[in-house]
Write an enzyme that holds these catalytic residues in place. Structure first.
Site, PDB file in Angstrom:
ATOM      1  N   GLU A 153       0.852  -1.194   0.000  1.00  0.00           N
ATOM      2  CA  GLU A 153       0.000   0.000   0.000  1.00  0.00           C
ATOM      3  C   GLU A 153       0.886   1.241   0.000  1.00  0.00           C
ATOM      4  O   GLU A 153       2.065   1.156   0.369  1.00  0.00           O
ATOM      5  CB  GLU A 153      -0.885  -0.009   1.251  1.00  0.00           C
ATOM      6  CG  GLU A 153      -1.786  -1.218   1.288  1.00  0.00           C
ATOM      7  CD  GLU A 153      -2.732  -1.226   2.487  1.00  0.00           C
ATOM      8  OE1 GLU A 153      -2.599  -0.350   3.378  1.00  0.00           O
ATOM      9  OE2 GLU A 153      -3.605  -2.106   2.506  1.00  0.00           O
ATOM     10  N   PRO A 154       0.317   2.395  -0.334  1.00  0.00           N
ATOM     11  CA  PRO A 154       1.154   3.606  -0.331  1.00  0.00           C
ATOM     12  C   PRO A 154       1.811   3.827   1.031  1.00  0.00           C
ATOM     13  O   PRO A 154       2.953   4.284   1.104  1.00  0.00           O
ATOM     14  CB  PRO A 154       0.149   4.725  -0.645  1.00  0.00           C
ATOM     15  CG  PRO A 154      -0.950   4.041  -1.399  1.00  0.00           C
ATOM     16  CD  PRO A 154      -1.041   2.655  -0.856  1.00  0.00           C
ATOM     17  N   GLN A 361      30.526  -2.341 -16.784  1.00  0.00           N
ATOM     18  CA  GLN A 361      31.842  -1.707 -16.742  1.00  0.00           C
ATOM     19  C   GLN A 361      32.762  -2.280 -17.823  1.00  0.00           C
ATOM     20  O   GLN A 361      33.449  -1.540 -18.526  1.00  0.00           O
ATOM     21  CB  GLN A 361      32.461  -1.918 -15.345  1.00  0.00           C
ATOM     22  CG  GLN A 361      33.670  -1.081 -15.073  1.00  0.00           C
ATOM     23  CD  GLN A 361      33.340   0.410 -14.971  1.00  0.00           C
ATOM     24  OE1 GLN A 361      32.185   0.790 -14.813  1.00  0.00           O
ATOM     25  NE2 GLN A 361      34.355   1.248 -15.122  1.00  0.00           N
ATOM     26  N   GLU A 388       9.238  -8.226  -2.889  1.00  0.00           N
ATOM     27  CA  GLU A 388       9.134  -9.421  -2.014  1.00  0.00           C
ATOM     28  C   GLU A 388      10.038  -9.297  -0.794  1.00  0.00           C
ATOM     29  O   GLU A 388      10.615 -10.287  -0.332  1.00  0.00           O
ATOM     30  CB  GLU A 388       9.412 -10.713  -2.792  1.00  0.00           C
ATOM     31  CG  GLU A 388       8.202 -11.137  -3.581  1.00  0.00           C
ATOM     32  CD  GLU A 388       8.370 -12.469  -4.255  1.00  0.00           C
ATOM     33  OE1 GLU A 388       8.673 -13.451  -3.557  1.00  0.00           O
ATOM     34  OE2 GLU A 388       8.177 -12.517  -5.478  1.00  0.00           O
TER      35      GLU A 388
END
Ligand SMILES: Cc1cc2nc3c(=O)[nH]c(=O)nc-3n(C[C@H](O)[C@H](O)[C@H](O)COP(=O)(O)OP(=O)(O)OC[C@H]3O[C@@H](n4cnc5c(N)ncnc54)[C@H](O)[C@@H]3O)c2cc1C
Length: 406
Positions: A153-154, A361, A388
């Site tokens: 959720e936010p 690189q 996750e």
């Protein structure tokens, strides 16, 4: 044949034949695998997965197509549980990891589809009933529908126990209100595994898991969220969204357990996907340094380059060991193995990021040029250290188990 290959190496090295051989994923020759794993690795390798440099402009169409193709090719079997001797559903985590590593070697979008069909259906076989398995799980595992798993959720990502999306009982229904963000497949999934607060107890013990169909009234899909590397992602809003009480998966108040049990299986496979990406970056780099001339010699002959190749190999192989040790332990002990899964996710994603950074690189300017596989992988691997459970969260899981405070 060996003599011929050695004799012809200089010619082959410059040719696409040699490159094609270098750019093919192979299963590790380690004792973690049984004969059926070797056979499954061949099945997954045989699938003609769309290659890297495939940045989708139509996620819904591409993801649906990939899900069907993976079902037809037998790859989706990696997320298909089978009954064990006791009659319980069980997923073979080594097969899951093999599939994710092999698929991510060639296409991170295809790996996302594979992972989400698994994460978005695990709740059904772990805790769901037969009707839910028939209606939701089986079509998704046949590649006919697209699944999603909506937890974040936010206001709470790492802090899962503090989600605020509410589910209130109303007759034979639940009414959902709240917001989810950063949800894979949110813009077009056919159903969502949703964690919402039902309030049996504060924190982790007051959360319940639901299945919500995409067509549910009051479910609003927000605009897709654009990431640094394209990924089907979006937010969801629930505004008095009514779902029948039969859509509860498992017990009310047991939603946190549903999420954590799912993670105990799938976190290891995030490590596997990451090493698939890293393995590809290493192979791309080996082909490059054998072809490129620097200071009058093949780049691969420079000692500084060789130590970088050693660093990359050490990172990749130690990560792969952590991944397949965790998968093997989960499969053979049947225990939760949260610590091992967190270590696999941590080492897999952190080491893979270093391998790919070194690859960029060694490619020099070409490594940061759009269209180069390692440039794409550099962007694609980054979220594996966040989703996750971020790396810091994995360390907490590891430390708490060691300290016995879990
Ligand atoms: C590509 C992608 C796909 C995703 N798909 C899904 C999905 O399908 N379903 C879903 O529910 N979510 C999904 N997410 C969300 C993801 O799970 C969260 O982003 C993640 O859990 C972190 O939460 P957050 O973004 O809110 O960061 P926060 O929780 O705000 O954490 C920010 C950072 O703080 C650090 N941190 C966190 N906790 C601690 C701690 N205890 N100690 C020290 N440092 C800490 C970490 O570095 C972390 O990255 C996805 C995210 C991405 C990027």
């Amino acid at each position: 044949l060996t003599f011929f290959v050695e004799w012809a190496k200089p010619v082959l090295m410059m040719s696409d034949v040699w490159k094609a051989d270098l750019m093919s994923w192979k299963l590790w020759e380690w004792p973690f695998f049984d004969a059926h794993h070797q056979a499954f690795a061949r099945t997954v390798s045989a699938w003609n997965v769309p290659e890297h440099q495939h940045e989708s402009s139509d996620f819904e169409n591409d993801c649906r197509k990939l899900a069907r193709q993976m079902a037809d090719a037998g790859v989706l079997a990696a997320v298909q549980p089978a009954r064990d001797d006791a009659g319980d559903w069980k997923l073979d985590v080594r097969s899951l990891c093999i599939a994710r590593e092999a698929v991510a070697y060639r296409s991170v979008l295809a790996d996302t589809v594979l992972a989400m069909q698994g994460i978005g259906t695990a709740a059904f076989w772990l805790f769901g009933n037969e009707q839910q398995q028939e209606q939701f799980m089986k079509p998704a595992l046949r590649g006919e529908t697209i699944a999603a798993f909506a937890l974040t959720e936010p206001g709470s990502g790492s802090d899962v126990a503090n989600i605020t999306t509410r589910a209130e009982k109303s007759g034979n229904d639940y009414v959902l209100n709240g917001e989810k963000t950063l949800i894979s497949n949110a813009p077009f999934a056919d159903f969502y595994i949703l964690a919402a607060r039902t309030g049996e107890a504060p924190g982790a013990k007051g959360i319940t898991t639901f299945v919500v169909e995409a067509s549910a009234n009051g479910l609003i899909k927000d605009d897709p969220i654009e990431l640094m590397a394209p990924h089907p992602l979006g937010g969801l809003r629930f505004e008095n969204c009514r779902v029948p009480a039969t859509n509860v998966i498992g017990n009310t108040g047991g939603g946190f357990r549903v999420a954590m049990t799912t993670f105990d299986i799938f976190r290891t496979s995030v490590g596997a996907a990451a090493i698939g990406m890293a393995g590809r970056a290493l192979d791309e780099t080996l082909a490059h340094i054998r072809e490129r001339t620097l200071f009058g010699q093949q780049m691969s002959q420079l000692p500084g380059v060789q130590t970088k190749i050693a660093d990359m190999t050490i990172d990749l192989e130690t990560a792969a060991l952590a991944v397949y040790r965790a998968a093997w332990e989960k499969d053979t002990t049947g225990k939760r193995c949260s610590r091992q899964a967190s270590m696999a996710k941590y080492v897999g994603s952190e080491h893979a990021s270093r391998v790919i950074d070194n690859a960029v690189q060694l490619f020099g300017g070409a490594g940061v040029t759009r269209g180069n596989v390692v440039e794409q992988l550099y962007r694609e691997v980054r979220p594996t250290r966040i989703y996750e459970g971020a790396s810091e969260v994995q360390k907490l899981v590891i430390a708490r188990e060691i300290l016995g405070s879990n």
